[in-house]
Scaffold this motif. Structure first.
Motif, PDB file in Angstrom:
ATOM      1  N   VAL A   1      51.100  35.848  59.135  1.00 43.35           N
ATOM      2  CA  VAL A   1      50.720  35.797  57.725  1.00 43.35           C
ATOM      3  C   VAL A   1      52.003  35.896  56.918  1.00 43.35           C
ATOM      4  N   VAL A   2      52.175  34.975  56.000  1.00 42.02           N
ATOM      5  CA  VAL A   2      53.355  34.959  55.133  1.00 42.02           C
ATOM      6  C   VAL A   2      52.917  35.263  53.713  1.00 42.02           C
ATOM      7  N   GLU A   3      53.663  36.120  53.050  1.00 38.07           N
ATOM      8  CA  GLU A   3      53.438  36.416  51.637  1.00 38.07           C
ATOM      9  C   GLU A   3      54.596  35.851  50.816  1.00 38.07           C
ATOM     10  N   VAL A   4      54.266  35.156  49.740  1.00 36.91           N
ATOM     11  CA  VAL A   4      55.291  34.595  48.861  1.00 36.91           C
ATOM     12  C   VAL A   4      54.987  34.982  47.415  1.00 36.91           C
ATOM     13  N   SER A   5      56.008  34.879  46.584  1.00 37.26           N
ATOM     14  CA  SER A   5      55.827  35.105  45.148  1.00 37.26           C
ATOM     15  C   SER A   5      56.453  33.957  44.377  1.00 37.26           C
TER      16      SER A   5
ATOM     17  N   LYS B   1      59.849  32.778  46.453  1.00 33.08           N
ATOM     18  CA  LYS B   1      60.532  33.758  47.299  1.00 33.08           C
ATOM     19  C   LYS B   1      59.590  34.149  48.441  1.00 33.08           C
ATOM     20  N   ILE B   2      60.106  34.118  49.648  1.00 32.58           N
ATOM     21  CA  ILE B   2      59.332  34.601  50.794  1.00 32.58           C
ATOM     22  C   ILE B   2      59.471  36.119  50.825  1.00 32.58           C
ATOM     23  N   GLU B   3      58.381  36.805  50.573  1.00 33.07           N
ATOM     24  CA  GLU B   3      58.439  38.259  50.448  1.00 33.07           C
ATOM     25  C   GLU B   3      58.362  38.963  51.805  1.00 33.07           C
ATOM     26  N   LYS B   4      57.421  38.525  52.650  1.00 30.12           N
ATOM     27  CA  LYS B   4      57.242  39.234  53.912  1.00 30.12           C
ATOM     28  C   LYS B   4      56.506  38.343  54.912  1.00 30.12           C
ATOM     29  N   VAL B   5      56.815  38.566  56.184  1.00 29.99           N
ATOM     30  CA  VAL B   5      56.115  37.881  57.272  1.00 29.99           C
ATOM     31  C   VAL B   5      55.532  38.933  58.206  1.00 29.99           C
ATOM     32  N   TYR B   6      54.247  38.846  58.441  1.00 34.75           N
ATOM     33  CA  TYR B   6      53.578  39.677  59.441  1.00 34.75           C
ATOM     34  C   TYR B   6      53.346  38.807  60.675  1.00 34.75           C
ATOM     35  N   ALA B   7      53.761  39.284  61.828  1.00 38.96           N
ATOM     36  CA  ALA B   7      53.625  38.494  63.055  1.00 38.96           C
ATOM     37  C   ALA B   7      52.927  39.301  64.130  1.00 38.96           C
TER      38      ALA B   7
ATOM     39  N   MET C   1      66.519  36.107  54.058  1.00 39.17           N
ATOM     40  CA  MET C   1      65.530  36.564  55.030  1.00 39.17           C
ATOM     41  C   MET C   1      64.546  37.545  54.416  1.00 39.17           C
ATOM     42  N   PRO C   2      63.264  37.304  54.627  1.00 39.80           N
ATOM     43  CA  PRO C   2      62.255  38.261  54.155  1.00 39.80           C
ATOM     44  C   PRO C   2      62.127  39.424  55.124  1.00 39.80           C
ATOM     45  N   LYS C   3      61.353  40.408  54.732  1.00 41.34           N
ATOM     46  CA  LYS C   3      61.004  41.467  55.666  1.00 41.34           C
ATOM     47  C   LYS C   3      60.086  40.876  56.736  1.00 41.34           C
ATOM     48  N   VAL C   4      60.277  41.306  57.957  1.00 38.64           N
ATOM     49  CA  VAL C   4      59.451  40.820  59.067  1.00 38.64           C
ATOM     50  C   VAL C   4      58.870  42.019  59.807  1.00 38.64           C
ATOM     51  N   GLU C   5      57.569  42.005  59.986  1.00 32.20           N
ATOM     52  CA  GLU C   5      56.872  43.078  60.692  1.00 32.20           C
ATOM     53  C   GLU C   5      56.195  42.471  61.923  1.00 32.20           C
TER      54      GLU C   5
END
Length: 730
Positions: free
Chosen positions: A603-607, A615-621, A677-681
């Motif tokens: 799941v990718v979150e952007v703003s 802006k790519i805010e965060k990626v959940y993997a 690079m966004p935050k990656v979880e």
């Protein structure tokens, strides 16, 4: 012969292995037999080391107490220098900091030694654990015999065997002589995973200190006495031939020794090259710049990207070859209350590992060849060089070093065959080191294929998917590499994964249309899944929009049966907080992909910023493994895959004009910067099971579609072509 190398990463043949490691008397040697069928191999035991020994082992326990474990998969940043030996060390009850790890060099008895397809751990897991367990049981039995006690009273721990009742212990070295005479257990008992000390734990990688300190030796670092350097002029148009060479100015450059013609073999393709040989690399490069080569382009200078794209779009109108057919797609689609179609496009890409291609080769008397190289497969180097020069594989000795990145590029050994060809032209006995420039690496291929996708879907009146088609229009890696490529069948490499997704759609017909090209194409990290997941999973979102449904809910409605995909998406929904509201101007996107290498979802979150940029805010993997060897390394691999995927989606493709690649270096073939690079979880599913999945590649395919879907949800703009500019979405 003297060359720079660290003892811990030394690649040596059997004689020098015995010489350098200083074996002392009797040793226990365990490894697979030379059978090609790895799953059926038995563990072998030799009681004494002799010059007639024909099996280089996976694990050697010396009487002195020294333990050596062989790593059969080249290290290119993916962590095999730790993960492969760990499989043995875990069962052997040996901490990795108490063993010497050495790299194999293509010897037949080690079987397949190529690192690719995310297969290193999943292809070795059972057999290498069995090797370690066999050694452990033999050592325990040896101790029980020396103590004259039941085997059940003994156990192994930390390089020793202990007697439970008395507390007595023997070191492994003290047990070698007795253990070496025992029969190897055919079915040793493997440890219960709950008792693991290494596997599944965030164990430190032994290669990291070497790399941080500069001790690690890469192919670029290799040196041997008396070697010369070569810089190679290659035709800027693939398929061109040498018409005329003027080396008069080149030979005036100080340090230049000679100019030779040679060849580069890449699959079915042979390319003419001109090499400048010099005392040092700077002289070779300077001499190359002074070289004048007149090329006959053979008409290939007419090739350009725009025309090739038009060709793909025209071919999309043809039927193509059936990749998968279930139910009645045509009839169902024709009658579907809701229909939609879309066309997606992805570019040619360069692999661009940080260490450009390089190879040091020496042609010796009797058609013997020795090679020092960074490659993804020493066995592949042997095979490729032997085939290119018509010599037995036994005549090719390979020394493998750490790889400064691979991404599939180093699966192709053209840089090794080219260096060997140059060494042969220079003369017997003279080592030649060939170093590619970054421009060579960017422009000379092979490349990830351009891939276009035409998709159709039919929905019922209540928004359920009832018909689906994915038509892939692309050149073929196999067609550009193999003379025996079969054009009458669908190419599974080029339709990778599209017919294996777990979505329960009753009527599916997937197709492949081949577009011929003379440009050499190659596997790129995650191969064709990097392009097809983008079109496939974005189109799933388009279907959800057409059905008026939440894109996550729409996917889950297609997964009624229990499956790994359903588990991954369920976990992803939980960890990403999918159902929680986002700030104004933000958007979320979902995608998953299952293919030969494994399974992951993101799941990718952007703003959306005020200037319209994204802006790519965060990626959940979430990655599904079944079994994990090193969770820290798994997270690092997923993070790296996401970084590479962001670059592939938002930076530069490779384009051609007049037959020539237009990009040359990192200024126009850009990489992702750390500030981008966004935050990656990363979350790992490792719940056991019989199927072990890969790590290195599955984290890459879901990113582009999840990002594009997130941008649509934030802006309403549907992206169907890669790459795109995050600063110019609206």
């Amino acid at each position: 012969m003297n060359f720079k190398i660290n003892a811990k990463t030394l690649n040596i043949d059997r004689r020098n292995f015995l010489k350098y490691s200083g074996l002392t008397g009797t040793a226990l040697i365990l490894g697979f037999s030379s059978s090609e069928a790895i799953p059926n191999r038995e563990v072998l035991n030799l009681s004494r080391i002799a010059e007639s020994f024909e099996l280089t082992p996976f694990v050697i326990i010396e009487k002195s107490g020294q333990i050596t474990i062989m790593n059969s998969k080249p290290e290119m940043g993916q962590g095999t220098f730790q993960s492969i030996p760990s499989l043995i060390a875990e069962e052997l009850e040996v901490p990795l900091n108490k063993v010497i790890i050495k790299q194999t060099s293509g010897e037949k008895q080690f079987g397949a030694q190529t690192a690719g397809g995310s297969s290193s751990v999943r292809g070795s897991y059972a057999n290498l654990r069995k090797t370690g367990a066999s050694a452990r049981e033999m050592l325990i039995k040896a101790a029980s015999q020396q103590w004259s006690v039941p085997v059940e009273e003994c156990y192994a721990e930390d390089v020793k065997v202990f007697h439970k009742p008395s507390g007595r212990s023997f070191s492994y070295g003290e047990l070698v002589e007795t253990a070496s005479r025992l029969e190897v257990p055919k079915n040793p008992a493997l440890k219960d995973p709950k008792d693991f000390k290494i596997l599944g734990k965030p164990v430190q990688r032994p290669d990291i200190p070497l790399k941080v300190s500069g001790e690690a030796v890469f192919g670029m670092d290799a040196e041997v006495q008396g070697m010369v350097y070569a810089s190679v002029e290659r035709c800027p148009v693939f398929g061109g031939k040498i018409r005329k060479i003027d080396d008069s100015l080149t030979l005036k450059v100080k340090g230049v020794k000679q100019v030779v013609k040679a060849q580069r073999t890449l699959g079915k393709n042979t390319y003419e090259v001109v090499a400048v040989i010099a005392e040092n690399y700077w002289a070779a490069l300077k001499g190359r710049k002074a070289l004048k080569v007149e090329w006959d382009y053979q008409g290939f200078d007419q090739f350009n990207t725009l025309d090739y794209e038009k060709n793909l779009r025209e071919l999309a109108k043809t039927e193509g070859l059936v990749d998968h057919n279930a139910g009645d797609f045509e009839g169902t689609f024709a009658q579907a209350p809701l229909k939609l179609e879309a066309f997606y496009e992805t570019p040619i890409l360069s692999h661009s590992p940080m260490e450009p291609m390089n190879c040091l080769a020496q042609w010796k008397e009797g058609d013997q060849v020795e090679i020092w190289v960074s490659s993804q497969g020493p066995d592949s180097v042997k095979r490729s060089v032997a085939e290119a020069f018509g010599i037995p594989q036994e005549n090719v000795k390979v020394n493998i070093f750490f790889n400064g990145g691979g991404f599939g590029r180093r699966l192709y050994q053209d840089f090794a065959t080219e260096a060997t060809s140059i060494a042969k032209a220079v003369g017997v006995g003279k080592p030649v080191k060939v170093i590619w420039t970054r421009e060579d690496d960017t422009q000379q291929g092979p490349f990830r294929p351009m891939t276009f996708s035409a998709l159709k879907a039919g929905l019922s009146s209540d928004g359920k998917a009832i018909a689906f088609q994915h038509k892939v229009i692309a050149p073929s890696i196999g067609a550009t590499m193999n003379k025996s490529y079969d054009r009458t069948k669908s190419d599974g490499t080029m339709t990778e994964g599209i017919s294996e997704q777990q979505y329960e759609i009753p009527n599916v017909k997937n197709l492949f249309v081949l577009s011929e090209t003379h440009i050499p194409m190659a596997a790129w990290r995650a191969v064709t899944s990097t392009t097809l997941a983008f079109s496939h999973e974005c189109f799933l979102d388009e279907m959800a929009v057409k059905a008026g449904k939440n894109s996550f809910d729409f996917r889950m409605e297609l997964l009624n049966k229990e499956s790994d995909t359903k588990r991954v998406l369920t976990k992803l929904r939980e960890v990403s907080g999918w159902d929680k509201p986002l700030p104004k101007g933000w958007g979320r996107g979902i995608a998953q992909w299952e293919f030969f290498a494994g399974l992951a979802g993101q799941v990718v979150e952007v703003s959306k910023r005020k200037d319209g940029s994204i802006k790519i805010e965060k990626v959940y993997a979430v990655i599904d493994l079944g079994t994990v060897v090193n969770p820290d390394n798994t997270k690092a691999q997923v993070e790296g895959a996401i970084t590479m995927a962001i670059g592939a989606a938002t930076k530069d493709g490779i384009t051609f004009e007049k037959g020539m690649v237009q990009q040359s270096n990192f200024h126009d073939n850009r990489m992702v910067r750390i500030s981008e690079m966004p935050k990656v979880e990363v979350h790992i599913l490792a719940e056991g099971g019989t199927k072990i999945k890969g790590v290195g590649e599955p984290g890459l395919p879901p990113l582009a579609p999840a990002l594009a879907n997130a941008i649509f949800n934030a802006t309403g703009v549907r992206i169907r072509r890669l790459p795109f500019d995050l600063d110019k979405i609206v």
